[in-house]
Design a protein around this motif. Structure first.
Motif, PDB file in Angstrom:
ATOM      1  N   LEU A 143      22.104   8.813  59.662  1.00 16.55           N
ATOM      2  CA  LEU A 143      22.320   8.056  60.972  1.00 16.55           C
ATOM      3  C   LEU A 143      21.303   7.306  61.421  1.00 16.55           C
ATOM      4  O   LEU A 143      21.683   6.176  61.831  1.00 16.55           O
ATOM      5  CB  LEU A 143      22.883   9.030  61.891  1.00 16.55           C
ATOM      6  N   GLY A 144      20.128   8.050  61.472  1.00 18.27           N
ATOM      7  CA  GLY A 144      19.017   7.000  61.506  1.00 18.27           C
ATOM      8  C   GLY A 144      18.730   5.970  61.050  1.00 18.27           C
ATOM      9  O   GLY A 144      18.477   4.772  61.468  1.00 18.27           O
ATOM     10  N   ALA A 145      18.987   5.864  59.778  1.00 21.89           N
ATOM     11  CA  ALA A 145      19.010   4.663  58.851  1.00 21.89           C
ATOM     12  C   ALA A 145      20.056   3.638  59.344  1.00 21.89           C
ATOM     13  O   ALA A 145      19.761   2.371  59.358  1.00 21.89           O
ATOM     14  CB  ALA A 145      19.185   5.047  57.284  1.00 21.89           C
ATOM     15  N   LEU A 146      21.118   4.028  59.485  1.00 20.34           N
ATOM     16  CA  LEU A 146      22.137   2.905  60.098  1.00 20.34           C
ATOM     17  C   LEU A 146      21.752   2.529  61.342  1.00 20.34           C
ATOM     18  O   LEU A 146      21.866   1.240  61.506  1.00 20.34           O
ATOM     19  CB  LEU A 146      23.535   3.834  60.046  1.00 20.34           C
ATOM     20  N   ILE A 147      21.241   3.019  62.230  1.00 22.09           N
ATOM     21  CA  ILE A 147      20.775   2.449  63.320  1.00 22.09           C
ATOM     22  C   ILE A 147      19.714   1.644  63.174  1.00 22.09           C
ATOM     23  O   ILE A 147      19.508   0.622  63.907  1.00 22.09           O
ATOM     24  CB  ILE A 147      20.510   3.432  64.531  1.00 22.09           C
ATOM     25  N   ALA A 148      18.720   1.848  62.413  1.00 18.16           N
ATOM     26  CA  ALA A 148      17.553   1.096  62.323  1.00 18.16           C
ATOM     27  C   ALA A 148      17.704  -0.141  61.644  1.00 18.16           C
ATOM     28  O   ALA A 148      17.110  -1.235  61.801  1.00 18.16           O
ATOM     29  CB  ALA A 148      16.574   2.008  61.480  1.00 18.16           C
ATOM     30  N   ASP A 149      18.900  -0.165  60.889  1.00 20.55           N
ATOM     31  CA  ASP A 149      19.215  -1.338  59.994  1.00 20.55           C
ATOM     32  C   ASP A 149      20.834  -1.760  60.212  1.00 20.55           C
ATOM     33  O   ASP A 149      21.423  -1.299  59.241  1.00 20.55           O
ATOM     34  CB  ASP A 149      18.606  -1.553  58.593  1.00 20.55           C
ATOM     35  N   PRO A 150      21.363  -2.236  61.142  1.00 17.91           N
ATOM     36  CA  PRO A 150      22.693  -2.243  61.432  1.00 17.91           C
ATOM     37  C   PRO A 150      23.382  -3.250  60.769  1.00 17.91           C
ATOM     38  O   PRO A 150      24.809  -3.264  60.205  1.00 17.91           O
ATOM     39  CB  PRO A 150      22.697  -2.857  62.934  1.00 17.91           C
ATOM     40  N   ALA A 151      22.751  -3.936  59.657  1.00 18.21           N
ATOM     41  CA  ALA A 151      23.345  -4.903  58.685  1.00 18.21           C
ATOM     42  C   ALA A 151      23.558  -3.918  57.516  1.00 18.21           C
ATOM     43  O   ALA A 151      24.162  -4.833  56.515  1.00 18.21           O
ATOM     44  CB  ALA A 151      22.379  -5.973  58.555  1.00 18.21           C
ATOM     45  N   ALA A 152      22.943  -3.105  57.240  1.00 20.86           N
ATOM     46  CA  ALA A 152      23.003  -2.482  55.819  1.00 20.86           C
ATOM     47  C   ALA A 152      23.696  -1.089  56.004  1.00 20.86           C
ATOM     48  O   ALA A 152      23.783  -0.388  57.141  1.00 20.86           O
ATOM     49  CB  ALA A 152      21.628  -1.709  55.537  1.00 20.86           C
ATOM     50  N   SER A 153      24.615  -1.166  54.835  1.00 21.95           N
ATOM     51  CA  SER A 153      25.635   0.318  54.606  1.00 21.95           C
ATOM     52  C   SER A 153      24.982   0.910  53.432  1.00 21.95           C
ATOM     53  O   SER A 153      24.347   0.213  52.582  1.00 21.95           O
ATOM     54  CB  SER A 153      26.923  -0.062  54.448  1.00 21.95           C
ATOM     55  N   HIS A 154      25.383   2.219  53.076  1.00 23.49           N
ATOM     56  CA  HIS A 154      24.849   3.029  52.129  1.00 23.49           C
ATOM     57  C   HIS A 154      25.903   3.805  51.546  1.00 23.49           C
ATOM     58  O   HIS A 154      26.722   4.384  52.257  1.00 23.49           O
ATOM     59  CB  HIS A 154      23.613   3.911  52.780  1.00 23.49           C
ATOM     60  N   THR A 155      25.579   4.205  50.294  1.00 25.12           N
ATOM     61  CA  THR A 155      26.235   5.324  49.542  1.00 25.12           C
ATOM     62  C   THR A 155      25.411   6.135  48.564  1.00 25.12           C
ATOM     63  O   THR A 155      24.481   5.702  48.225  1.00 25.12           O
ATOM     64  CB  THR A 155      27.422   4.719  48.663  1.00 25.12           C
ATOM     65  N   PHE A 156      25.492   7.458  49.159  1.00 23.90           N
ATOM     66  CA  PHE A 156      24.465   8.191  48.551  1.00 23.90           C
ATOM     67  C   PHE A 156      25.093   9.734  47.914  1.00 23.90           C
ATOM     68  O   PHE A 156      26.079  10.274  48.536  1.00 23.90           O
ATOM     69  CB  PHE A 156      23.573   8.800  49.485  1.00 23.90           C
ATOM     70  N   ASN A 157      24.662  10.064  46.740  1.00 25.61           N
ATOM     71  CA  ASN A 157      25.017  11.517  46.218  1.00 25.61           C
ATOM     72  C   ASN A 157      23.884  12.503  46.850  1.00 25.61           C
ATOM     73  O   ASN A 157      23.070  12.063  47.352  1.00 25.61           O
ATOM     74  CB  ASN A 157      24.525  11.494  44.751  1.00 25.61           C
ATOM     75  N   CYS A 158      24.872  13.625  47.297  1.00 24.41           N
ATOM     76  CA  CYS A 158      24.009  14.549  48.077  1.00 24.41           C
ATOM     77  C   CYS A 158      23.954  15.934  46.987  1.00 24.41           C
ATOM     78  O   CYS A 158      25.023  16.388  47.003  1.00 24.41           O
ATOM     79  CB  CYS A 158      24.717  14.964  49.167  1.00 24.41           C
ATOM     80  N   GLY A 159      23.162  15.960  46.173  1.00 21.97           N
ATOM     81  CA  GLY A 159      22.872  17.193  45.454  1.00 21.97           C
ATOM     82  C   GLY A 159      21.273  17.306  45.130  1.00 21.97           C
ATOM     83  O   GLY A 159      20.533  16.755  45.624  1.00 21.97           O
ATOM     84  N   TYR A 160      20.983  18.273  44.264  1.00 19.84           N
ATOM     85  CA  TYR A 160      19.722  18.411  44.256  1.00 19.84           C
ATOM     86  C   TYR A 160      19.022  17.913  42.787  1.00 19.84           C
ATOM     87  O   TYR A 160      17.816  17.842  42.572  1.00 19.84           O
ATOM     88  CB  TYR A 160      19.093  19.973  44.031  1.00 19.84           C
ATOM     89  N   GLY A 161      19.869  17.539  41.996  1.00 20.01           N
ATOM     90  CA  GLY A 161      19.760  16.990  40.739  1.00 20.01           C
ATOM     91  C   GLY A 161      19.531  18.106  39.513  1.00 20.01           C
ATOM     92  O   GLY A 161      18.810  17.817  38.550  1.00 20.01           O
ATOM     93  N   ARG A 162      19.972  19.356  39.945  1.00 21.39           N
ATOM     94  CA  ARG A 162      19.764  20.433  39.098  1.00 21.39           C
ATOM     95  C   ARG A 162      21.156  21.355  39.124  1.00 21.39           C
ATOM     96  O   ARG A 162      21.429  21.606  40.226  1.00 21.39           O
ATOM     97  CB  ARG A 162      18.438  21.281  39.608  1.00 21.39           C
ATOM     98  N   GLY A 163      21.465  21.744  38.074  1.00 21.25           N
ATOM     99  CA  GLY A 163      22.896  22.281  37.881  1.00 21.25           C
ATOM    100  C   GLY A 163      22.728  23.782  37.447  1.00 21.25           C
ATOM    101  O   GLY A 163      21.673  24.066  36.809  1.00 21.25           O
ATOM    102  N   PHE A 164      23.589  24.487  37.967  1.00 24.85           N
ATOM    103  CA  PHE A 164      23.589  25.911  37.572  1.00 24.85           C
ATOM    104  C   PHE A 164      25.028  26.397  37.299  1.00 24.85           C
ATOM    105  O   PHE A 164      26.038  25.936  37.515  1.00 24.85           O
ATOM    106  CB  PHE A 164      23.185  26.982  38.896  1.00 24.85           C
ATOM    107  N   SER A 165      25.029  27.307  36.009  1.00 26.77           N
ATOM    108  CA  SER A 165      26.327  27.580  35.693  1.00 26.77           C
ATOM    109  C   SER A 165      26.940  28.524  36.298  1.00 26.77           C
ATOM    110  O   SER A 165      26.298  29.320  37.213  1.00 26.77           O
ATOM    111  CB  SER A 165      26.142  28.041  34.087  1.00 26.77           C
ATOM    112  N   VAL A 166      28.276  28.760  36.109  1.00 29.52           N
ATOM    113  CA  VAL A 166      29.065  29.935  36.753  1.00 29.52           C
ATOM    114  C   VAL A 166      28.294  31.360  36.716  1.00 29.52           C
ATOM    115  O   VAL A 166      27.905  32.019  37.563  1.00 29.52           O
ATOM    116  CB  VAL A 166      30.355  30.138  36.332  1.00 29.52           C
ATOM    117  N   LEU A 167      27.835  31.511  35.424  1.00 26.27           N
ATOM    118  CA  LEU A 167      27.201  32.844  35.056  1.00 26.27           C
ATOM    119  C   LEU A 167      25.804  32.920  35.574  1.00 26.27           C
ATOM    120  O   LEU A 167      25.426  34.042  36.275  1.00 26.27           O
ATOM    121  CB  LEU A 167      27.099  32.951  33.375  1.00 26.27           C
TER     122      LEU A 167
END
Length: 337
Positions: free
Chosen positions: A244-268
């Protein structure tokens, strides 16, 4: 770029639900004025702090939504309201397109009508379908394999089109597997019959379920079970506030971001973590694969960490489990006679 001198009021749709309630806490903690709208179909009124204005109603009720936007001087929307159970979306595709796409269209129109300038959308890694390359980058092919993922992708496209035609920018945050609970035990996953693995596993650890089903042991992963990128819900909520802060800081820009840690864990690996934290083994029930389950879903989070000062604080798996377990015990105390 401009600095944020005055924080506009934020309308949080679905703010009585799991992720929305954590976003409300993160906004309040950071000093943003917040208003919640929720129809309480899956959310809980008690999940919204008493000092936060609350509107009970549907986001498709445009006169209600627009009255709330005008009354509270809403300058931004965080949109969490919607349906999120993948198998249910396969059984009821029209219900998902109505709830996640048609109602989102009504909300976006209300925002445009009321001059709201910033819109943050709760999207999903399900827009990628079965990825060809893991970790997944935002520019990977979008080929949802269920109506849930498609309903979210359609809303992303609506926002792109609206941002091109009106003075509004947006951020679509594509969640991977959200888990855990507020470290201060103020909020957590409270829905009955939830399907999230960590929620199910801590319920089993506390005797609320007899066993945990492991769907598939022949995936192309180190131990044969599906691998997922688990993100702590409070870290996810913080990402919304920074976006939200980024949207307000630059009203001309929109964004799409992945939200994860870049590390996976198996079910087990997840179940082993729950065993460790609780110091008791969970009964595991090995079952066949579910249709359409990818071997692995792991985020490449390079874009969000480069664009925002987002640095996860709770990415340790045992910490995620510990917070989920604490919340599950809290729920048990709430419902005790």
């Amino acid at each position: 770029m401009r600095s944020i001198t005055e924080k506009p009021a934020v309308l949080v749709t679905g703010g009585a639900g799991y992720i929305g309630s954590h976003a409300v806490l993160a906004l309040r903690d950071a000093g943003w004025p917040v208003v919640v709208i929720d129809n309480l179909s899956t959310g809980f009124r008690w999940a919204v702090p008493q000092d936060v204005p609350f509107v009970q109603g549907d986001i498709a009720d445009q006169p209600l939504v627009e009255a709330a936007m005008r009354e509270h001087g809403i300058g931004a929307v965080m949109h969490f309201a919607g349906s999120v159970v993948v198998p249910e979306s396969v059984r009821d595709p029209l219900g998902y397109y109505r709830n996640n796409t048609v109602r989102s269209r009504a909300l976006i129109e209300s925002a445009v009508t009321c001059g709201v300038r910033h819109f943050i959308f709760s999207s999903t890694a399900a827009v990628y379908g079965i990825p060809e390359i893991v970790p997944i980058v935002e520019d990977s092919g979008k080929a949802p394999i269920n109506p849930y993922g498609m309903s979210k992708l359609m809303t992303e496209q609506m926002l792109r089109d609206v941002a091109a035609a009106h003075p509004m920018n947006f951020c679509a945050l594509r969640y991977f597997n959200v888990a855990g609970a507020d470290p201060e035990n103020r909020a957590g996953q409270s829905t009955l019959g939830a399907t999230h693995l960590i929620k199910v596993a801590v319920e089993a650890a506390l005797g609320k379920r007899e066993a945990v089903s492991v769907y598939g042991t022949d995936f192309d992963t180190p131990d044969g079970t599906g691998v997922r990128d688990y993100i702590h819900v409070s870290d996810l909520a913080d990402a919304h506030v920074l976006a939200l802060g980024a949207l307000i800081a630059d009203p001309a820009a929109s964004h799409t971001f992945n939200c994860g840690y870049g590390r996976g864990f198996s079910v087990l690996e997840v179940l082993d973590a729950v065993d460790r934290v609780t110091n008791r083994p969970i009964t595991r029930r090995l079952e066949g694969r579910r249709a359409g389950d990818p071997d692995a879903l792991v985020a490449d989070n390079g874009r969000i960490t480069a664009a925002l000062p987002w640095r996860p604080a709770h990415e340790d798996l045992d910490t995620i489990v510990r917070h989920a377990l604490a919340w599950e015990r809290h729920l048990a105390e709430r419902t005790a006679p």
